[in-house]
Every structure is written in C-alpha cells, then in structure tokens.
Scaffold this motif. Sequence first.
Motif: not given
Length: 303
Positions: A171-175, A211-217, A288-296, A299-300
């Motif tokens: 992803g972003s090199a700034s992060r 999306r994956l990195l914004e699931l939690g800090g 990707l949109t419909r995969a978000v609940p599975l990603l979350a 993550f948990e």
Amino acid sequence: MLQVFRVNDGAVRRVEGGAVELERHLQALVEANMETMLGIRFVASEQSTGSVHRGRIDTLGLDEDGSPVIVEFKRSRSESVLSQGLFYLAWLVDHRAEFESLVASRFGEDVAAAVDWSSPRVVCIAAAFNRYDVVAAGMSHHRVDLVIYQQYEGDFVTLELAASVAGGCGGSASRRAEPDRATSPVRRGVRESLEHAPADLRALYASLDERLLELGGDGLCVELQHYLAYRRRRNYACVRVLARELVVVLNVDPSTVKLEPGWTRDLRKVGHLGTGDLEVRIASADDLTRAVPLLAASFEAAA
C-alpha cells in the motif's frame, strides 16, 4: 497502561499487578504455552550462540507462517532487551542450518525445509518499555514486537502489545516503510507481482490493503515469501496477487459461510499457501464490498 478490575454485584475493585518475581519463571510459563499466548511454536530454550557471540538466546520459535522467531525476556526496565534480541538476530540469520536442524528434530524435515527466512522476528517481553525502545524498534528495519507482561492476584497474567514493527507492504509508502530492495530478493518478487499486474488490479489491491488495515488499530502487514500476511496476534488475512484477481485466505470457519463456487472455497482438506481455512477470490470492487464482513470476522478471530 492496562488496568484490570474485578466486578462484584455492580461494584469494581482494581486488581493490582506487577512483574513476576523471577524472569525464568515467566520464560518457563510462556515456553509451555507459546502457541496459546503468542501464536508461536516452541523450538528451543537457552540456545547457545557459540564463542563469537558468547550468549544464550532465551527462546527460539517458529510462527504460523514458518518464520523464525527469537523471544527475549527481561524483568527490569533498564535492561536492553531490544538490543539483545537484535544482536541475537544477527547470529540467527548467519546460522540458518543450525536453526533448521532444531526445527527438524522437533517437527520433522518437511517443516524444516519450509522455514521462511524472508522476515524473521524478534519478540521482546518485559515489565515495561520506554519511548526510546519504541522508537528504536521502528528504526531497526526488522520485525519486532514489544510485549508488556503483568501478573495479577488470582493467577491472572496479561500480555499487552506495546509496539509492533513489520516493514512495508503493497500500500501507501507514507504509511509503511518500503522494503530493502537491494538485500531482499524475496520481497522484491512479491512487489513485482503487484508492479506487473494490470492497473485495475493494483487499484483493487490498494483498496483491499486499506480495508484490512482499517479494521483495527493493531493490524499490520508483513511481506513473506509466498504471500502478504495481515496479522494481529495471529494472521487474519493472507493475500496473493494472481493475473486477474486477488486470493485471500481468512481465519474463518467455512462451515459458518454459505460457499459460492468461484468466490469462496473450503480449504480444510486442501493444501494451500497462507494460514486459514476459507479462501475468498476478489476480482472486482463488488467482490471486495461483499467480502468485508468476512474480513472483519477473521480480524476478530485473530485477536
């Protein structure tokens, strides 16, 4: 600072904590329960580093990705546990055959042959870290976890992640910092799989990464030999970049999901790259949109 309270009939009482009395006691406790506490398989204890380095590594382990791990324990804030861990990391990367022999004796030749040297880890466990330790970990350019332990009355022990450094991802090199292309051909190969992908697939990966990195800090990404691992205590997503789609392996029980051919697949009886039992194929923004609940959910489960 982590605080623990005991609840009784709507009232709370703070449970006092502190460092364990003996460093060796903590080490023995963690070594006997490494998979549960750290998500790491125990390989060896008090490993001698020979006459040149003249020391002993507290604990050697192997994480779920097959990466070598050094675990160092310290009771005192003043002891240089991070410096010691990085010092021993230099020994480890120069003695790969010795480490693989230890792995083979414990888990077999197949596991030893699959050890992934692209991103070895140092885990430092101590009663406290100061801000200099946290900054130094970030400047080391190695995978480093700083873990604070406390022992409480009633036989409670807590492990709190003070800092975790993993290097760059796609992803972003700034992060996140870029990997060292001059010294890491394996990482360069992972990067090239993105660089040579079609522009729309690169954009789709960037969205997935965000999306994956914004699931939690506390989520972070590590570039390994065969995939990009997004992890907390354990992996919650393993991502591979194919010619026209992204393949994501999640820590989700496939029996809890309505499987759709061409989109989701049960991997429990299938050999595969990455850790987890559910495969999700993402070829579009809608996927990707419909995969978000599975990603979350994954993550948990990786906490």
